[in-house]
Each structure stands twice: as structure tokens, then as C-alpha cells.
Design an enzyme around this catalytic site. Sequence first.
Site, PDB file in Angstrom:
ATOM      1  N   SER A 181       0.869  -1.184   0.000  1.00 23.21           N
ATOM      2  CA  SER A 181       0.000   0.000   0.000  1.00 23.21           C
ATOM      3  C   SER A 181       0.896   1.222   0.000  1.00 23.21           C
ATOM      4  O   SER A 181       2.050   1.153   0.466  1.00 23.21           O
ATOM      5  CB  SER A 181      -0.851  -0.021   1.281  1.00 23.21           C
ATOM      6  OG  SER A 181      -1.460   1.227   1.490  1.00 23.21           O
ATOM      7  N   TYR A 192      -2.181   0.022  10.502  1.00 26.65           N
ATOM      8  CA  TYR A 192      -2.151  -0.406   9.095  1.00 26.65           C
ATOM      9  C   TYR A 192      -0.842   0.013   8.431  1.00 26.65           C
ATOM     10  O   TYR A 192      -0.196  -0.785   7.738  1.00 26.65           O
ATOM     11  CB  TYR A 192      -3.356   0.209   8.366  1.00 26.65           C
ATOM     12  CG  TYR A 192      -3.511  -0.218   6.925  1.00 26.65           C
ATOM     13  CD1 TYR A 192      -3.995  -1.482   6.603  1.00 26.65           C
ATOM     14  CD2 TYR A 192      -3.197   0.656   5.883  1.00 26.65           C
ATOM     15  CE1 TYR A 192      -4.155  -1.873   5.280  1.00 26.65           C
ATOM     16  CE2 TYR A 192      -3.359   0.276   4.557  1.00 26.65           C
ATOM     17  CZ  TYR A 192      -3.837  -0.994   4.259  1.00 26.65           C
ATOM     18  OH  TYR A 192      -3.987  -1.372   2.947  1.00 26.65           O
TER      19      TYR A 192
HETATM   20  N1  LIG Z   1      -8.813  -1.165  -1.453  1.00 27.77           N
HETATM   21  C1  LIG Z   1      -7.772  -0.373  -1.480  1.00 27.77           C
HETATM   22  O1  LIG Z   1      -7.880   0.808  -1.882  1.00 27.77           O
HETATM   23  C2  LIG Z   1      -6.418  -0.855  -1.059  1.00 27.77           C
HETATM   24  C3  LIG Z   1      -5.352   0.039  -1.154  1.00 27.77           C
HETATM   25  C4  LIG Z   1      -4.080  -0.385  -0.807  1.00 27.77           C
HETATM   26  C5  LIG Z   1      -3.886  -1.693  -0.377  1.00 27.77           C
HETATM   27  N2  LIG Z   1      -4.949  -2.541  -0.277  1.00 27.77           N
HETATM   28  C6  LIG Z   1      -4.679  -3.911   0.159  1.00 27.77           C
HETATM   29  O2  LIG Z   1      -5.262  -4.821  -0.749  1.00 27.77           O
HETATM   30  C7  LIG Z   1      -5.611  -6.030  -0.078  1.00 27.77           C
HETATM   31  C8  LIG Z   1      -7.062  -6.371  -0.317  1.00 27.77           C
HETATM   32  O3  LIG Z   1      -7.849  -5.291   0.167  1.00 27.77           O
HETATM   33  P1  LIG Z   1      -9.371  -5.066  -0.254  1.00 27.77           P
HETATM   34  O4  LIG Z   1      -9.511  -3.637  -0.548  1.00 27.77           O
HETATM   35  O5  LIG Z   1      -9.793  -6.073  -1.249  1.00 27.77           O
HETATM   36  O6  LIG Z   1     -10.041  -5.320   1.160  1.00 27.77           O
HETATM   37  P2  LIG Z   1     -11.419  -5.965   1.613  1.00 27.77           P
HETATM   38  O7  LIG Z   1     -12.457  -5.747   0.572  1.00 27.77           O
HETATM   39  O8  LIG Z   1     -11.649  -5.464   2.986  1.00 27.77           O
HETATM   40  O9  LIG Z   1     -11.067  -7.532   1.642  1.00 27.77           O
HETATM   41  C9  LIG Z   1     -10.124  -8.006   2.561  1.00 27.77           C
HETATM   42  C10 LIG Z   1     -10.052  -9.499   2.457  1.00 27.77           C
HETATM   43  O10 LIG Z   1      -9.156  -9.958   3.465  1.00 27.77           O
HETATM   44  C11 LIG Z   1      -9.835 -10.943   4.234  1.00 27.77           C
HETATM   45  N3  LIG Z   1      -9.358 -11.029   5.597  1.00 27.77           N
HETATM   46  C12 LIG Z   1      -9.185 -10.039   6.494  1.00 27.77           C
HETATM   47  N4  LIG Z   1      -8.774 -10.535   7.659  1.00 27.77           N
HETATM   48  C13 LIG Z   1      -8.685 -11.881   7.500  1.00 27.77           C
HETATM   49  C14 LIG Z   1      -8.318 -12.953   8.321  1.00 27.77           C
HETATM   50  N5  LIG Z   1      -7.961 -12.771   9.594  1.00 27.77           N
HETATM   51  N6  LIG Z   1      -8.336 -14.193   7.794  1.00 27.77           N
HETATM   52  C15 LIG Z   1      -8.711 -14.424   6.525  1.00 27.77           C
HETATM   53  N7  LIG Z   1      -9.074 -13.440   5.677  1.00 27.77           N
HETATM   54  C16 LIG Z   1      -9.068 -12.191   6.182  1.00 27.77           C
HETATM   55  C17 LIG Z   1     -11.291 -10.526   4.198  1.00 27.77           C
HETATM   56  O11 LIG Z   1     -12.119 -11.575   4.618  1.00 27.77           O
HETATM   57  P3  LIG Z   1     -13.612 -11.271   5.212  1.00 27.77           P
HETATM   58  O12 LIG Z   1     -14.505 -11.146   4.006  1.00 27.77           O
HETATM   59  O13 LIG Z   1     -13.902 -12.455   6.055  1.00 27.77           O
HETATM   60  O14 LIG Z   1     -13.525  -9.999   6.007  1.00 27.77           O
HETATM   61  C18 LIG Z   1     -11.405 -10.169   2.721  1.00 27.77           C
HETATM   62  O15 LIG Z   1     -11.515 -11.329   1.943  1.00 27.77           O
HETATM   63  C19 LIG Z   1      -5.258  -5.785   1.385  1.00 27.77           C
HETATM   64  O16 LIG Z   1      -3.970  -6.288   1.644  1.00 27.77           O
HETATM   65  C20 LIG Z   1      -5.265  -4.280   1.485  1.00 27.77           C
HETATM   66  O17 LIG Z   1      -4.473  -3.821   2.558  1.00 27.77           O
HETATM   67  C21 LIG Z   1      -6.209  -2.156  -0.612  1.00 27.77           C
END
Ligand SMILES: NC(=O)c1ccc[n+]([C@@H]2O[C@H](COP(=O)([O-])OP(=O)(O)OC[C@H]3O[C@@H](n4cnc5c(N)ncnc54)[C@H](OP(=O)(O)O)[C@@H]3O)[C@@H](O)[C@H]2O)c1
Length: 247
Positions: free
Chosen positions: A134, A147
Amino acid sequence: MTLSGKTALVTGGNRGIGLATVRALAQAGAEVHFTARSAANLAAAQRDLGDIPATGHLANMTDRIAMATVLDLGFDILVNNAAVIAPIGRILDVSAEDWATSIDTNLTSAFHATQRALTHMVARGGGTIVNISSGAAHRPQEGWSAYCAGKAGLAMLTRSVHLEYGHQGIRIFGFAPGVVDTDMQVSIRASGINPVSRLPRESLAPPQEPAQAIAWLCTAAADPLAGQELDVRSPELRAAAGLPPLP
Ligand SMILES: NC(=O)c1ccc[n+]([C@@H]2O[C@H](COP(=O)([O-])OP(=O)(O)OC[C@H]3O[C@@H](n4cnc5c(N)ncnc54)[C@H](OP(=O)(O)O)[C@@H]3O)[C@@H](O)[C@H]2O)c1
């Protein structure tokens, strides 16, 4: 782009960027597996995937035994995607317990998954790990101390793996996916705590964009970038991964 003959595991593959990555890797020909932490989320993901073949596993990222059982299937590709944004709050407003849970989920669990995946990859003479990073790994944002610290640690883990195992055929990348339209951004917008939370939803990228770049990183074409922290907003990376230039 072909990943046929490769096996891949995406952690937190039931929604958001993880689910889009499961699709992209499967469409590139990989045999894809993913984890979800509840049976309901697993079933919902399988419904969303429809005809796209992917094997779901019930495993909380922080459950070392459950994760080891999945990782011992032995994968060519590991995408450390699962993460949480919570706790959102200034340092005096968050609990040490919630801070530690964030670090355990976003950093220590990714270390464990990496370590377990590496034992198999090193024995086979190679493998690819993509750590979802990120901008927060390199730049603090108000209210995100846990984070940011977790993602900064993950970036150093990426570099450490490259240093120690790059010469043994391990290709590892840190990959910042941009600001992406997922549920994580819904929580961020609800907080209103920092400039990211005030970005309009219309300005966010679809999850398919980072997913396509992640799949490209898993191909040999990305070899020269191994060991680096990369950003989907890089014009060179976008061109190489077949993404349209940013406006
Ligand atoms: N969206 C953005 O703008 C953005 C920007 C920079 C980086 N990122 C990174 O991209 C990645 C994906 O993010 P996203 O935006 O797709 O987030 P999201 O929609 O919140 O999805 C997060 C995923 O991680 C899973 N997760 C969280 N804690 C967990 C645990 N303890 N065990 C198993 N699964 C777990 C969630 O499962 P549940 O459905 O059970 O909660 C979900 O499948 C992350 O690493 C995030 O930090 C995202």
C-alpha cells in the site's frame, strides 16, 4: 499471459482485490486456491466465481494450523492479500489489543504464510510471492498507525525474502494496488479521518485492474522487477501488464 501448469493460493480471496485476483489467475490458466475465514464468505465467493474454477479453503489468516494445512498443498504462487484496515483512529484513541490484532493479521500472519510457502518453493527450486502492499507502507496517514506499520513491515519482509532466497529462484514482489473500490474503502470513507477517506467513490479503480497486474507479476516477464515494491500507478508497470494509462 499464461500461468498454465502453475498452482496459486490467494489469501482473503472471497471478496475485493483478492476475489478479482482469483479470477485473473484462473483466467491466465493457473490452478487457483483461495482462503476465506467463514463458511458463508466461502460460499458467497464460489457463487460469485460461477464457472471460474477455484478451490476455496476455510482458514483464518491468523490460524497458524489451518493456514499450514492449506499451504502444505504446496503452491507455485502465493498472494498475501488478506488484511484489515481496523483499528482506524489516532494513537490515543485505539487500544493496544486492536493494534496488535492488526499487526498479527497484516504482518505476522503474512510472515507465517510466506515461511510455510517458502519451505515448499525452495525445495522445488522456485516460486512467486506477491505481498499486497500500500502507499501506506511508505507514507503515514492520520488514523492508520497500525495499518501503516503493518504494511511497512510487510515491505521489509519482501526485501528480506528477496535478499535471502532470491538466488534460490524465489521471486517476491510488494505490490501497491492503488485506491480500489472495495469494502475496505467503504470503511475508510465512513471514518472521514484523513484525505483518503474523502476520495469520492467514482475516483477509485476497479479491483480488476490490480488483479490483472498481480497476474502479470506471476509471469516470467516480471522477473527483472523481483524484490521491489511496485505501484499499479507506475506508467511502465501499467504498460507492461497491459493496463490502460492513467488519465
Ligand atoms: N482497497 C484499497 O484501496 C487498497 C489500497 C491499498 C492496499 N490494499 C490492500 O489490498 C488487499 C485487499 O484489500 P481489499 O480492498 O480487497 O479489502 P477488503 O475488501 O476489505 O477484503 C479483505 C479481504 O481480506 C480478508 N481477511 C481479512 N482478515 C482476514 C483474516 N484474519 N483471515 C482471513 N481473511 C481475512 C477478508 O475476509 P472477510 O470477508 O472475512 O472480512 C477479505 O476477503 C489488502 O492487503 C489491502 O491492505 C487495498
